[in-house]
Write an enzyme that holds these catalytic residues in place. Structure first.
Site, short mmCIF file in Angstrom:
data_model
loop_
_atom_site.label_atom_id
_atom_site.label_comp_id
_atom_site.label_asym_id
_atom_site.label_seq_id
_atom_site.Cartn_x
_atom_site.Cartn_y
_atom_site.Cartn_z
N ASN A 32 42.65 37.68 43.00
CA ASN A 32 43.83 37.40 43.83
C ASN A 32 44.00 38.58 44.82
OD1 ASN A 32 47.31 37.15 43.81
ND2 ASN A 32 45.95 35.52 44.45
N ALA A 35 45.74 43.02 50.55
CA ALA A 35 45.30 44.12 51.43
C ALA A 35 45.06 45.42 50.65
CB ALA A 35 46.34 44.34 52.52
N GLY A 36 45.79 45.61 49.54
CA GLY A 36 45.57 46.81 48.72
C GLY A 36 44.16 46.82 48.13
N HIS A 37 43.70 45.66 47.66
CA HIS A 37 42.33 45.59 47.12
C HIS A 37 41.31 45.82 48.24
CE1 HIS A 37 44.42 42.83 44.13
NE2 HIS A 37 43.84 43.70 43.34
N GLN A 61 44.19 42.85 28.02
CA GLN A 61 45.27 43.74 28.49
C GLN A 61 46.59 43.02 28.69
OE1 GLN A 61 42.89 44.65 32.20
NE2 GLN A 61 44.92 44.79 33.12
N GLY A 149 43.57 51.60 42.43
CA GLY A 149 44.78 51.82 43.21
C GLY A 149 45.69 52.85 42.54
N GLN A 155 47.58 53.98 34.66
CA GLN A 155 46.25 53.41 34.41
C GLN A 155 45.16 54.35 34.93
OE1 GLN A 155 44.99 49.15 35.03
NE2 GLN A 155 44.28 49.91 36.99
O1 PAF Z 1 44.20 47.18 37.88
C1 PAF Z 1 43.64 46.11 37.53
O2 PAF Z 1 43.52 45.15 38.31
C2 PAF Z 1 43.12 45.97 36.11
O3 PAF Z 1 43.93 46.63 35.21
C3 PAF Z 1 41.65 46.44 35.99
C4 PAF Z 1 41.51 47.92 36.27
C5 PAF Z 1 40.77 45.64 36.93
C6 PAF Z 1 41.15 46.20 34.56
O4 PAF Z 1 41.23 44.85 34.22
#
Ligand code: PAF
Length: 284
Positions: A32, A35-37, A61, A149, A155
């Site tokens: 999904n 722009a951040g990705h 998770q 990010g 994280q």
């Molecule tokens: O930040 C995320 O999108 C998730 O936590 C990651 C690092 C892809 C792990 O599933």
């Protein structure tokens, strides 16, 4: 862009890339893409020769009452966006490829202390799931550099910690948070909000900035500042989960001697739980 759904074909491909002397950048995502990705992909392109983006909505998770089922899955659009950014490879495995047929019997990577507070407290097991999937992705792709990010600040520290503890020879790069014009940090979970909620959600960043300004102005009454910010969030229609002024490297409660701080915030609005943070560097 080559798409791999199997670990073995991705690894065969990356073996050739490594033999050619190219460096590998990994951008782990749950898809999904916004722009951040895309900023992560651009950063990876600027620092490494061959960029792999992984898309995997990691069940490990998510807690039992969380949004695993409704988490937006938009693989075709994501793949188009990655092609547009000249990403070199997409790794999009299914759950069986990653966890086999007995996911409950999975080896777990757990980072003590850092995983317990803040999001770890509200989402028990969340960081074990993150650390486990990211370890697997690191072992699969063996990147030189991996990109995450800064919005997910806790994280990022968890990932840096297990990478160091497990002697993984991988550089971890944190990339600035991309924001909407209102200041709201971009997140897939913003998709769950209506216009009004989206506007109210911008108060998270406003509160972070206000608190940051007060710290810079010399205020060290940390709990008063935290409390005032929570009240502001409530007045804006949010339900604060935490708003905490911390030491930026270990997330312990800030002390008057700390100069590198991070303010971590999480709040519920409508169907979403949103997180954000701001780093505050005070003069020594
Ligand atoms: O930040 C995320 O999108 C998730 O936590 C990651 C690092 C892809 C792990 O599933």
């Amino acid at each position: 862009m080559k798409t791999h759904t199997e670990i073995s074909t991705l690894q065969d491909h990356l073996k050739k890339i490594r033999l050619e002397g190219q460096t590998i950048g990994l951008v782990p995502t749950m898809g999904n893409l916004h722009a951040g990705h895309i900023d992560l992909i651009k950063e990876a392109k600027s620092k490494t020769d061959f960029v792999v983006c992984s898309i995997f909505v990691n069940p490990l998770q998510f807690g039992a009452n969380e949004d695993l089922g409704s988490y937006p899955r938009t693989l075709d659009q994501d793949s188009e966006k990655l092609t547009g950014e000249s990403c070199d490879s997409l790794f999009a495995p299914n759950e069986i490829e990653i966890y086999g047929s007995n996911p409950d019997n999975q080896t777990i990577v757990r980072v003590p202390e850092l995983s317990n507070e803040f999001c770890g407290k509200s989402r028990p097991g969340h960081f074990d799931g993150v650390a486990t999937i990211v370890t697997k992705l690191f072992n699969i792709a063996q990147p030189d550099i991996a990109f995450f990010g800064l919005k997910d600040y806790q994280q990022l520290l968890v990932i840096k910690k297990f990478t160091a503890d497990l002697s993984m020879n991988i550089d971890i790069v944190g990339v600035e948070t991309r924001r909407e014009n209102s200041g709201l940090a971009m997140s897939s979970r913003n998709n769950y909000l209506n216009d009004e909620q989206r506007q109210s959600a911008a108060s998270i960043y406003q509160c972070l900035n206000k608190t940051s300004d007060q710290l810079r102005a010399g205020n060290r009454e940390f709990s008063d500042l935290e409390q005032a910010a929570k009240v502001n969030l409530q007045q804006a229609g949010l339900k604060p989960d935490y708003f905490s002024i911390c030491n930026a490297s270990n997330l312990q409660a800030a002390t008057a001697d700390d100069t590198q701080l991070v303010i971590l915030a999480a709040a519920y609005i409508g169907p979403s739980r949103l997180i954000d943070n701001i780093q505050v560097k005070l003069p020594v």
